[in-house]
Write a protein that holds these residues in place. Sequence first.
Motif, PDB file in Angstrom:
ATOM      1  N   GLU A   1     -66.013 -55.834  84.399  1.00 52.27           N
ATOM      2  CA  GLU A   1     -66.932 -56.979  84.403  1.00 52.27           C
ATOM      3  C   GLU A   1     -66.851 -57.760  85.703  1.00 52.27           C
ATOM      4  O   GLU A   1     -67.780 -58.492  86.060  1.00 52.27           O
ATOM      5  CB  GLU A   1     -66.621 -57.903  83.223  1.00 52.27           C
ATOM      6  N   ARG A   2     -65.771 -57.581  86.446  1.00 51.75           N
ATOM      7  CA  ARG A   2     -65.615 -58.298  87.709  1.00 51.75           C
ATOM      8  C   ARG A   2     -66.545 -57.782  88.802  1.00 51.75           C
ATOM      9  O   ARG A   2     -66.689 -58.429  89.847  1.00 51.75           O
ATOM     10  CB  ARG A   2     -64.161 -58.197  88.187  1.00 51.75           C
TER      11      ARG A   2
ATOM     12  N   HIS B   1     -58.438 -60.984  95.824  1.00 53.38           N
ATOM     13  CA  HIS B   1     -57.045 -61.169  96.258  1.00 53.38           C
ATOM     14  C   HIS B   1     -56.056 -60.553  95.266  1.00 53.38           C
ATOM     15  O   HIS B   1     -54.871 -60.419  95.583  1.00 53.38           O
ATOM     16  CB  HIS B   1     -56.739 -62.660  96.439  1.00 53.38           C
ATOM     17  N   LEU B   2     -56.523 -60.158  94.089  1.00 58.73           N
ATOM     18  CA  LEU B   2     -55.681 -59.443  93.138  1.00 58.73           C
ATOM     19  C   LEU B   2     -55.861 -57.932  93.252  1.00 58.73           C
ATOM     20  O   LEU B   2     -54.961 -57.164  92.909  1.00 58.73           O
ATOM     21  CB  LEU B   2     -56.000 -59.887  91.706  1.00 58.73           C
ATOM     22  N   LEU B   3     -57.023 -57.504  93.737  1.00 56.12           N
ATOM     23  CA  LEU B   3     -57.307 -56.074  93.874  1.00 56.12           C
ATOM     24  C   LEU B   3     -56.868 -55.532  95.228  1.00 56.12           C
ATOM     25  O   LEU B   3     -56.672 -54.320  95.374  1.00 56.12           O
ATOM     26  CB  LEU B   3     -58.800 -55.815  93.685  1.00 56.12           C
TER      27      LEU B   3
ATOM     28  N   VAL C   1     -55.936 -70.522  94.190  1.00 57.41           N
ATOM     29  CA  VAL C   1     -57.211 -69.806  94.329  1.00 57.41           C
ATOM     30  C   VAL C   1     -58.031 -70.007  93.063  1.00 57.41           C
ATOM     31  O   VAL C   1     -57.666 -69.516  91.991  1.00 57.41           O
ATOM     32  CB  VAL C   1     -56.984 -68.307  94.601  1.00 57.41           C
ATOM     33  N   HIS C   2     -59.127 -70.733  93.196  1.00 59.75           N
ATOM     34  CA  HIS C   2     -60.045 -70.926  92.073  1.00 59.75           C
ATOM     35  C   HIS C   2     -60.848 -69.657  91.811  1.00 59.75           C
ATOM     36  O   HIS C   2     -61.110 -69.293  90.661  1.00 59.75           O
ATOM     37  CB  HIS C   2     -60.997 -72.088  92.392  1.00 59.75           C
ATOM     38  N   GLN C   3     -61.206 -68.965  92.902  1.00 55.56           N
ATOM     39  CA  GLN C   3     -62.048 -67.774  92.769  1.00 55.56           C
ATOM     40  C   GLN C   3     -61.972 -66.997  94.086  1.00 55.56           C
ATOM     41  O   GLN C   3     -61.866 -67.589  95.161  1.00 55.56           O
ATOM     42  CB  GLN C   3     -63.494 -68.192  92.495  1.00 55.56           C
TER      43      GLN C   3
ATOM     44  N   PHE D   1     -61.676 -64.585  85.929  1.00 57.44           N
ATOM     45  CA  PHE D   1     -61.978 -64.014  87.236  1.00 57.44           C
ATOM     46  C   PHE D   1     -63.025 -64.833  87.990  1.00 57.44           C
ATOM     47  O   PHE D   1     -63.162 -64.706  89.206  1.00 57.44           O
ATOM     48  CB  PHE D   1     -62.419 -62.539  87.114  1.00 57.44           C
ATOM     49  N   VAL D   2     -63.756 -65.680  87.285  1.00 61.17           N
ATOM     50  CA  VAL D   2     -64.733 -66.562  87.913  1.00 61.17           C
ATOM     51  C   VAL D   2     -64.127 -67.942  88.160  1.00 61.17           C
ATOM     52  O   VAL D   2     -64.438 -68.597  89.162  1.00 61.17           O
ATOM     53  CB  VAL D   2     -66.002 -66.692  87.042  1.00 61.17           C
TER      54      VAL D   2
END
Length: 302
Positions: free
Chosen positions: A86-87, A104-106, A133-135, A291-292
């Motif tokens: 979904e990301r 930043h996680l991938l 990090v908000h997004q 994720f958003v």
Amino acid sequence: MTLVEAPIQDRYPTRVDPDTGREWIAREEPTVHPGGPQGPASAEELSAHERDGFHIQRDLLSDEEVAACRDDLQAMVRDPSVLADERTVTEPGTDEVRSVFDAHLLSERIARLIRQPRVLDRARQILGSDVYVHQSRVNLMPSFRGSGFYWHSDFETWHAEDGMAGMRAVSLSIGLTENLPFNGGLMLMPGAHRTFVPCLGRTPDGNYRSSLRAQKVGVPQEEDVAELARRHGIEQFTGPSGSALWFDCNSMHGSGNNITPHPRSNIFVVFNSVDNPLAEPFSAGERRPEFVAARDFTPLRA
């Protein structure tokens, strides 16, 4: 005796009924907050950021770093598991990738980049505090078919749908390709960040699923855009790959379609102050997914 926590005041009401009117609201917070580190942004850059709501950082990435980040971006969009997630957001009406969230996680490379002092300390300098990090996401605007985004303030959405109470967040857009005047580059209205423009209409359930592809709720009226442009004018972020744009959460900005042969891509990261954590949405019935709008407010460390 049980203490009842007082609700957070909604200082920027939006998604209002057209019959009740929509008066513009003067910003309460500074754009550059005191209390941050002394560098790396210069006094001139901070002054421009306070005045215009944005500033440009040339040569943030070297050519080698740009190439490495592009490799990571391509790895993401070729990974079947990422594409099925979904990301990953596709262009309206096609299966071409528009954005991949949680960049930043991938990508370990992007995770390291945003923790480097040249990035992290500038975010802390602007917001006057530790940040999280908000997004984050990588954005792709393909040649010939890349669609833009209508004029909007990111804060309006983050306030309405994520519960961000105050304007103490800053966005970083790093160009991985050249930003030309004609390939859908970001346009901004310098100084418009000092005014909050409420939007009309109710937030539908699950609105993020469509708004990440083509935003229709949470955009200003045409007469508001016209008046802001009359007062402030319009500028555009252009520059070679590796250039970066830092812009305030309430900057009025948008981008046109890309009908040129020149694709455009960038890394986009939103830093929010740890002193401005998300509450419940102010104008929506449900939270957007992590994720958003991340709800892990742990300070980012070098």
